[in-house]
Write a protein that holds these residues in place. Sequence first.
Motif, short mmCIF file in Angstrom:
data_model
loop_
_atom_site.label_atom_id
_atom_site.label_comp_id
_atom_site.label_asym_id
_atom_site.label_seq_id
_atom_site.Cartn_x
_atom_site.Cartn_y
_atom_site.Cartn_z
N MET A 1 -31.35 59.15 -3.83
CA MET A 1 -30.98 60.11 -2.79
C MET A 1 -31.77 59.85 -1.51
N GLY A 2 -32.34 58.66 -1.41
CA GLY A 2 -33.09 58.33 -0.19
C GLY A 2 -32.14 57.81 0.87
N MET A 3 -32.63 56.89 1.67
CA MET A 3 -31.77 56.35 2.73
C MET A 3 -30.63 55.54 2.13
N GLY A 4 -29.45 55.69 2.71
CA GLY A 4 -28.34 54.82 2.36
C GLY A 4 -27.34 55.43 1.41
N GLU A 5 -26.17 54.81 1.37
CA GLU A 5 -25.13 55.23 0.44
C GLU A 5 -25.11 54.21 -0.72
N PRO A 6 -25.52 54.64 -1.92
CA PRO A 6 -25.62 53.70 -3.04
C PRO A 6 -24.37 52.84 -3.25
N THR B 1 -23.82 60.20 -4.20
CA THR B 1 -22.88 59.48 -3.34
C THR B 1 -22.15 60.43 -2.41
N LEU B 2 -21.72 59.90 -1.28
CA LEU B 2 -20.91 60.70 -0.37
C LEU B 2 -19.53 60.93 -0.98
N GLY B 3 -19.22 60.20 -2.07
CA GLY B 3 -17.97 60.46 -2.80
C GLY B 3 -16.95 59.36 -2.60
N GLY C 1 -31.26 52.41 6.64
CA GLY C 1 -30.24 53.11 7.43
C GLY C 1 -29.03 53.40 6.57
N CYS C 2 -27.92 53.78 7.21
CA CYS C 2 -26.70 54.09 6.47
C CYS C 2 -25.52 54.06 7.43
N ALA C 3 -24.40 53.59 6.92
CA ALA C 3 -23.18 53.54 7.74
C ALA C 3 -22.32 54.79 7.54
N GLY C 4 -22.84 55.77 6.78
CA GLY C 4 -22.05 56.97 6.47
C GLY C 4 -21.77 57.83 7.70
N GLY C 5 -22.73 57.88 8.61
CA GLY C 5 -22.53 58.62 9.85
C GLY C 5 -22.42 60.12 9.70
N CYS C 6 -22.90 60.70 8.60
CA CYS C 6 -22.81 62.15 8.42
C CYS C 6 -23.58 62.85 9.54
N ARG C 7 -22.96 63.89 10.11
CA ARG C 7 -23.48 64.50 11.34
C ARG C 7 -24.82 65.21 11.15
N PHE C 8 -25.10 65.65 9.92
CA PHE C 8 -26.28 66.47 9.66
C PHE C 8 -27.47 65.62 9.20
N CYS C 9 -27.27 64.30 9.11
CA CYS C 9 -28.24 63.45 8.41
C CYS C 9 -28.98 62.52 9.37
N ALA C 10 -30.31 62.57 9.29
CA ALA C 10 -31.12 61.73 10.18
C ALA C 10 -30.91 60.24 9.90
N THR C 11 -30.72 59.88 8.64
CA THR C 11 -30.47 58.46 8.32
C THR C 11 -29.13 58.03 8.91
N GLY C 12 -28.14 58.91 8.83
CA GLY C 12 -26.82 58.59 9.36
C GLY C 12 -26.86 58.30 10.85
N ALA C 13 -27.72 59.01 11.57
CA ALA C 13 -27.81 58.81 13.02
C ALA C 13 -28.36 57.43 13.37
FE1 SF4 Z 1 -24.26 60.51 4.83
FE2 SF4 Z 1 -25.82 60.06 2.68
FE3 SF4 Z 1 -25.51 58.18 4.58
FE4 SF4 Z 1 -26.89 60.38 5.16
S1 SF4 Z 1 -27.46 58.84 3.66
S2 SF4 Z 1 -25.31 59.37 6.45
S3 SF4 Z 1 -25.81 61.91 3.96
S4 SF4 Z 1 -23.91 58.98 3.26
#
Ligand code: SF4
Length: 343
Positions: free
Chosen positions: A159-164, A195-197, A111-123
């Motif tokens: 570039m898979g699931m998660g924010e490195p 990275t999301l930056g 999963g990921c805590a980034g929460g980016c609106r366009f990203c399935a992992t973020g959801a």
């Molecule tokens: Fe955002 Fe990357 Fe996390 Fe997806 S994986 S929610 S794009 S930070």
Amino acid sequence: MTGASIYDPAAMAVLARACGVTPQALRQMRNAFLKNGLAPEAALACLPETVRPRLAEAARFHFLALGERRDSDRDGASKLLFMAADGPRLESVILRIQSGRTSLCVSTQAGCAGGCRFCATGAQGLARDLTTDEILDQVAWANQLLHLEGRLVRNVVFMGMGEPFHNEANVTAAVARLIAPDGFHLSDRKLTVSTLGIPEAMLRFAQRFPRVRLAVSLHSARQEVREQLMPLARRHPLAELRAATAEVAALQGQPVMIEYLLLAGVNDGPADVAALQSFLAGLPVHLNLIPYNPAAAAPGFRPTPEPHRRALAAALRAAGFTVTLRHSLGDDIAAACGQLADR
Ligand code: SF4
Ligand code: SAH
């Protein structure tokens, strides 16, 4: 399950001594597993029979269970579904590039805590960080499958699931072992971390690994639009991100990759392009325009139509920027990975 990790040379050396395995035999066995893509049983066959059972019992080769494997007949990609011992699921994608190059897109978190609106992992939200062993095991499993085709993983893209950089310590340790001569011994130039930056983490990483490529998911050079797309953009304003990108490029002596997902009517209009141009001006970067992969878990967006994508790329090139425009899943690592949570 406990045991000395095959990925940890120091722990394995201690175990080998206790089991009466010579350093040479240990090196051969680890190389067979880490560098040649042999399965654990085949790698263990490098050891004299007398010492094999003891070491086999006390060493641990796999940290993830490999579940389903899905091959795309269209573009040479294979998605590998893994399960961690305590339940979380995660995925990697093998990309067989036509030139013969083989890349693996790995996950750093379940999963990921980034929460980016366009990203399935973020959801999905974040289940947990992956351990260093779990990150590396994705490469070892992929090598075992690829070995049967006469290939091995040569490029690893984070570039898979998660924010490195939300799992910085484990990702840093995994990168170190991917390039170590007594690890996977991949070239540091063949690794890319996306990275999301997060400016401070980008700088720490570039200092530690001056040749590992960094990719920044920009997606908009307008602060308010970027915040709508990527909630964490609030914490890392564009001006700081731009300064960090310039510093990373200077430290590394190579361009940073800027990823820009094209979303129709959201970030592909004249004001967006103007903002992007002034953000990029003077930065040593390579812009990668990515088509949006409609992800079921992140509805509400549409991809920018192909002719408009081409026109944007042409205009940016004419303005002097280095731009690549990706087309299909097969040659688009980021897009392949953008849908990782989709079943
Ligand atoms: Fe955002 Fe990357 Fe996390 Fe997806 S994986 S929610 S794009 S930070
Ligand atoms: N968390 C890191 C790395 C994983 S995401 C990051 O955000 O950079 C890898 C890339 O896939 C990012 O550029 C991300 O923005 C992109 N991505 C996410 N969802 C996508 C989608 N539906 N279509 C195309 N790319 C997507």
